[in-house]
Write an enzyme that holds these catalytic residues in place. Structure first.
Site, PDB file in Angstrom:
ATOM      1  N   TYR A   7     119.722 -25.735 -45.496  1.00 18.40           N
ATOM      2  CA  TYR A   7     121.063 -24.797 -46.712  1.00 18.40           C
ATOM      3  C   TYR A   7     121.457 -23.230 -45.277  1.00 18.40           C
ATOM      4  CZ  TYR A   7     120.801 -27.773 -50.210  1.00 18.40           C
ATOM      5  OH  TYR A   7     120.986 -29.186 -51.009  1.00 18.40           O
ATOM      6  N   CYS A   8     120.475 -23.474 -44.316  1.00 21.78           N
ATOM      7  CA  CYS A   8     121.301 -22.422 -43.921  1.00 21.78           C
ATOM      8  C   CYS A   8     122.167 -22.492 -42.425  1.00 21.78           C
ATOM      9  CB  CYS A   8     119.349 -22.041 -42.341  1.00 21.78           C
ATOM     10  SG  CYS A   8     119.311 -21.498 -41.225  1.00 21.78           S
TER      11      CYS A   8
END
Length: 182
Positions: free
Chosen positions: A77-78
């Site tokens: 989720y970066c």
């Protein structure tokens, strides 16, 4: 950017991926020749290390001897996930049939809680991104709980702290020399 002024007829440069919105391209210098490095006291070589893969199977790093191994910490989720996974998948697909390059990715939740899932979910996410290279067990890369692999890589490369997901790439040469790129 890593320095690329070394003269070596067997060196290869690969454009790995776009690092950030400023469109900085990361080049990984793959050097076939031995470069002397400092050794940690408890581990004499990268090839003495071992770690669990994403399925919990022990991977003995001795199997990487004679190959160039790229090591990176990843997160699902970066903001950098899409571009870096795309670059890693492209690099792996280009070189997998040569048998001389390995990519090992360690999920890490230390930066912005961007890898909160358990390994089976992380594995499915990576597969949907086209990942065929080796995914490892989720680890810490900094602090007292940092994995032995990352403690070793940081000591050998001179990188003291990993600052974010995908922020440091380690390239381990066929003879075990370690170079870090931030």
């Amino acid at each position: 950017m890593p320095k690329t002024s070394r003269s070596c007829s067997t060196s290869c440069f690969f454009t790995l991926c776009m690092l950030c919105s400023e469109s900085i391209t990361l080049y990984i210098y793959l050097n076939i020749h031995h470069i002397p490095t400092l050794r940690t006291q408890d581990i004499s070589s990268f090839f003495d290390l071992e770690a669990n893969d994403i399925d919990g199977t022990v991977v003995h790093f001795s199997e990487f001897k004679g190959k160039v191994t790229v090591v990176v910490n990843v997160a699902s989720y970066c903001g950098y996930t899409e571009s870096h996974y795309n670059g890693l998948v492209a690099l792996y697909n280009e070189l997998k049939d040569t048998g001389v390059v390995e990519i090992i990715a360690f999920p890490c939740n230390q930066f912005g809680a961007q890898e909160p899932e358990e390994c089976p979910t992380i594995k499915r996410f990576a597969e949907k991104k086209g990942v065929e290279f080796r995914m490892m067990d989720k680890i810490d890369v900094n602090g007292p709980k940092a994995s032995k692999v990352y403690k070793y890589l940081k000591k050998e490369s001179g990188i003291t702290t990993i600052t974010w997901n995908f922020a440091a790439y380690f390239v381990v040469g066929p003879e075990g020399n370690v170079q870090g790129f931030t």
